[in-house]
Design an enzyme around this catalytic site. Structure first.
Site, mmCIF file in Angstrom:
data_model
loop_
_atom_site.group_PDB
_atom_site.id
_atom_site.type_symbol
_atom_site.label_atom_id
_atom_site.label_comp_id
_atom_site.label_asym_id
_atom_site.label_seq_id
_atom_site.Cartn_x
_atom_site.Cartn_y
_atom_site.Cartn_z
ATOM 1 N N GLY A 116 1.196 -1.240 0.041
ATOM 2 C CA GLY A 116 0.083 0.174 -0.174
ATOM 3 C C GLY A 116 1.175 1.301 0.084
ATOM 4 C CE1 TYR A 117 3.750 2.611 -3.872
ATOM 5 C CE2 TYR A 117 2.016 1.595 -4.276
ATOM 6 C CZ TYR A 117 2.961 2.091 -4.591
ATOM 7 O OH TYR A 117 3.568 1.119 -5.541
ATOM 8 C CG LEU A 118 2.677 5.164 4.772
ATOM 9 C CD1 LEU A 118 4.074 5.201 4.785
ATOM 10 C CD2 LEU A 118 1.225 5.011 5.079
ATOM 11 C CD GLU A 123 -1.630 8.243 -0.868
ATOM 12 O OE1 GLU A 123 -2.687 7.403 -2.336
ATOM 13 O OE2 GLU A 123 -1.338 8.638 -0.799
#
Length: 157
Positions: free
Chosen positions: A29-31, A83
């Site tokens: 996932g992406y911060l 996100e």
């Protein structure tokens, strides 16, 4: 910090699977998924990673990358803060004429997409393409994992 130089290709058949010497499930996932910098959290097999990548050069071939191994528990905790949207895939390592291709077979909303990446020593390095490689998509932002998280392959026209 290092500079990552790579070419990216679509894969048009499953021949690579019989040639793979290793495969690993990856969830990430992406911060932060801004184009100027991405902050990725990844669980790769039994390892966790935190990776920061800068913006690609004009050709889309190279960009700065910083990565640190973290515990799987830390990665699981950070994934809860990411996100919306998760990338789920299996990565196959396939050696072909002294080159190692990383072939990602995607699942979930990106099911049906298979992409191969080849890390290079320089932007001018020659690439010998196996028969199972298709069109080059280096520099096409749609194929970045951070883009696939926001605009999955299944939603493309």
């Amino acid at each position: 910090m290092t500079v990552e130089i790579e070419r990216k290709y679509l894969v048009h058949n499953d021949q690579f699977k019989s040639l793979a010497h290793r495969s690993t499930r990856i969830v990430q996932g992406y911060l932060n998924s801004e184009k100027s910098r991405t902050v990725r959290v990844r669980i790769m097999g039994e390892q966790g990673f935190l990776t920061i990548k800068g913006i690609s050069n004009q050709a889309g071939l190279s960009r700065f990358e910083w990565e640190k191994e973290i515990s799987v528990q830390e990665a699981q905790d950070l994934l809860k803060l990411c996100e919306q949207g998760v990338i789920d895939k299996t990565r196959y390592l396939v050696e072909y004429q002294n080159q190692v291709f990383e072939v990602d077979e995607f699942y979930g909303d990106n099911q049906g997409l298979v992409v191969a990446e080849l890390e290079l020593e320089s932007e001018q390095q020659a690439v010998t393409k196996p028969d199972w490689l298709g069109e080059e998509v280096t520099g096409d932002n749609r194929y970045y994992n951070s883009s696939l998280m926001k605009q999955p392959y299944s939603q493309w026209a």
